[in-house]
Design a protein around this motif. Structure first.
Motif, PDB file in Angstrom:
ATOM      1  N   LEU A 187       0.816  -1.217   0.000  1.00 30.73           N
ATOM      2  CA  LEU A 187       0.000   0.000   0.000  1.00 30.73           C
ATOM      3  C   LEU A 187       0.850   1.269   0.000  1.00 30.73           C
ATOM      4  O   LEU A 187       0.456   2.292  -0.571  1.00 30.73           O
ATOM      5  CB  LEU A 187      -0.948  -0.005   1.193  1.00 30.73           C
ATOM      6  N   LYS A 188       2.011   1.208   0.631  1.00 29.91           N
ATOM      7  CA  LYS A 188       2.914   2.364   0.639  1.00 29.91           C
ATOM      8  C   LYS A 188       3.658   2.521  -0.688  1.00 29.91           C
ATOM      9  O   LYS A 188       3.918   3.630  -1.129  1.00 29.91           O
ATOM     10  CB  LYS A 188       3.939   2.230   1.766  1.00 29.91           C
ATOM     11  N   LYS A 189       3.989   1.402  -1.312  1.00 32.08           N
ATOM     12  CA  LYS A 189       4.809   1.428  -2.526  1.00 32.08           C
ATOM     13  C   LYS A 189       4.031   1.835  -3.773  1.00 32.08           C
ATOM     14  O   LYS A 189       4.532   2.566  -4.616  1.00 32.08           O
ATOM     15  CB  LYS A 189       5.437   0.047  -2.744  1.00 32.08           C
ATOM     16  N   ALA A 226      -3.578  -3.929  -6.778  1.00 33.92           N
ATOM     17  CA  ALA A 226      -4.260  -5.196  -7.049  1.00 33.92           C
ATOM     18  C   ALA A 226      -3.317  -6.235  -7.652  1.00 33.92           C
ATOM     19  O   ALA A 226      -3.389  -7.416  -7.335  1.00 33.92           O
ATOM     20  CB  ALA A 226      -5.448  -4.960  -7.972  1.00 33.92           C
ATOM     21  N   GLU A 227      -2.415  -5.803  -8.506  1.00 34.42           N
ATOM     22  CA  GLU A 227      -1.473  -6.722  -9.144  1.00 34.42           C
ATOM     23  C   GLU A 227      -0.377  -7.194  -8.192  1.00 34.42           C
ATOM     24  O   GLU A 227       0.237  -8.229  -8.428  1.00 34.42           O
ATOM     25  CB  GLU A 227      -0.823  -6.047 -10.355  1.00 34.42           C
ATOM     26  N   ASN A 228      -0.107  -6.459  -7.132  1.00 33.82           N
ATOM     27  CA  ASN A 228       1.019  -6.771  -6.271  1.00 33.82           C
ATOM     28  C   ASN A 228       0.657  -7.260  -4.868  1.00 33.82           C
ATOM     29  O   ASN A 228       1.540  -7.575  -4.080  1.00 33.82           O
ATOM     30  CB  ASN A 228       1.931  -5.543  -6.170  1.00 33.82           C
ATOM     31  N   LEU A 229      -0.622  -7.311  -4.560  1.00 31.24           N
ATOM     32  CA  LEU A 229      -1.006  -7.862  -3.263  1.00 31.24           C
ATOM     33  C   LEU A 229      -0.724  -9.364  -3.253  1.00 31.24           C
ATOM     34  O   LEU A 229      -1.032 -10.062  -4.209  1.00 31.24           O
ATOM     35  CB  LEU A 229      -2.492  -7.628  -2.985  1.00 31.24           C
ATOM     36  N   PRO A 230      -0.148  -9.855  -2.172  1.00 26.13           N
ATOM     37  CA  PRO A 230       0.118 -11.296  -2.103  1.00 26.13           C
ATOM     38  C   PRO A 230      -1.169 -12.067  -1.850  1.00 26.13           C
ATOM     39  O   PRO A 230      -2.137 -11.524  -1.317  1.00 26.13           O
ATOM     40  CB  PRO A 230       1.063 -11.415  -0.906  1.00 26.13           C
ATOM     41  N   ASP A 231      -1.183 -13.304  -2.247  1.00 24.22           N
ATOM     42  CA  ASP A 231      -2.308 -14.171  -1.975  1.00 24.22           C
ATOM     43  C   ASP A 231      -1.869 -15.168  -0.914  1.00 24.22           C
ATOM     44  O   ASP A 231      -0.674 -15.360  -0.690  1.00 24.22           O
ATOM     45  CB  ASP A 231      -2.726 -14.910  -3.246  1.00 24.22           C
ATOM     46  N   ILE A 232      -2.802 -15.780  -0.239  1.00 21.06           N
ATOM     47  CA  ILE A 232      -2.446 -16.750   0.783  1.00 21.06           C
ATOM     48  C   ILE A 232      -2.780 -18.147   0.294  1.00 21.06           C
ATOM     49  O   ILE A 232      -3.663 -18.335  -0.532  1.00 21.06           O
ATOM     50  CB  ILE A 232      -3.170 -16.486   2.120  1.00 21.06           C
ATOM     51  N   GLN A 233      -2.065 -19.116   0.806  1.00 19.26           N
ATOM     52  CA  GLN A 233      -2.351 -20.501   0.504  1.00 19.26           C
ATOM     53  C   GLN A 233      -3.390 -20.980   1.504  1.00 19.26           C
ATOM     54  O   GLN A 233      -3.207 -20.866   2.709  1.00 19.26           O
ATOM     55  CB  GLN A 233      -1.087 -21.346   0.651  1.00 19.26           C
ATOM     56  N   LEU A 234      -4.499 -21.480   1.022  1.00 22.64           N
ATOM     57  CA  LEU A 234      -5.523 -22.025   1.897  1.00 22.64           C
ATOM     58  C   LEU A 234      -5.525 -23.541   1.765  1.00 22.64           C
ATOM     59  O   LEU A 234      -5.432 -24.073   0.670  1.00 22.64           O
ATOM     60  CB  LEU A 234      -6.904 -21.489   1.520  1.00 22.64           C
ATOM     61  N   ILE A 235      -5.621 -24.210   2.891  1.00 22.89           N
ATOM     62  CA  ILE A 235      -5.664 -25.665   2.906  1.00 22.89           C
ATOM     63  C   ILE A 235      -7.011 -26.071   3.493  1.00 22.89           C
ATOM     64  O   ILE A 235      -7.374 -25.645   4.592  1.00 22.89           O
ATOM     65  CB  ILE A 235      -4.523 -26.232   3.778  1.00 22.89           C
ATOM     66  N   GLN A 236      -7.748 -26.874   2.784  1.00 20.66           N
ATOM     67  CA  GLN A 236      -9.049 -27.324   3.266  1.00 20.66           C
ATOM     68  C   GLN A 236      -8.845 -28.610   4.063  1.00 20.66           C
ATOM     69  O   GLN A 236      -8.294 -29.576   3.567  1.00 20.66           O
ATOM     70  CB  GLN A 236      -9.969 -27.587   2.083  1.00 20.66           C
TER      71      GLN A 236
END
Length: 51
Positions: free
Chosen positions: A24-26, A34-44
């Motif tokens: 958000l600062k960069k 939107a292009e640079n936000l990391p995603d998280i790994q979800l495990i079901q």
């Protein structure tokens, strides 16, 4: 509206993650953020979502 790739996380994070604050600062435009936000790994597991 709920999308298939959306999930409710099992815990509440009261403070933003440092990696999110950095993005958000960069970046100043919506598209760049939107292009640079990391995603998280979800495990079901047994009907619960884990990070």
């Amino acid at each position: 509206m709920k999308f298939e790739e959306e999930a409710d996380l099992p815990e509440i994070c009261p403070d933003p993650l440092p990696v999110i604050v950095e993005v958000l600062k960069k970046y100043t435009s919506y598209d760049d953020v939107a292009e640079n936000l990391p995603d998280i790994q979800l495990i079901q597991k047994k009907g619960m979502l884990m990070i």
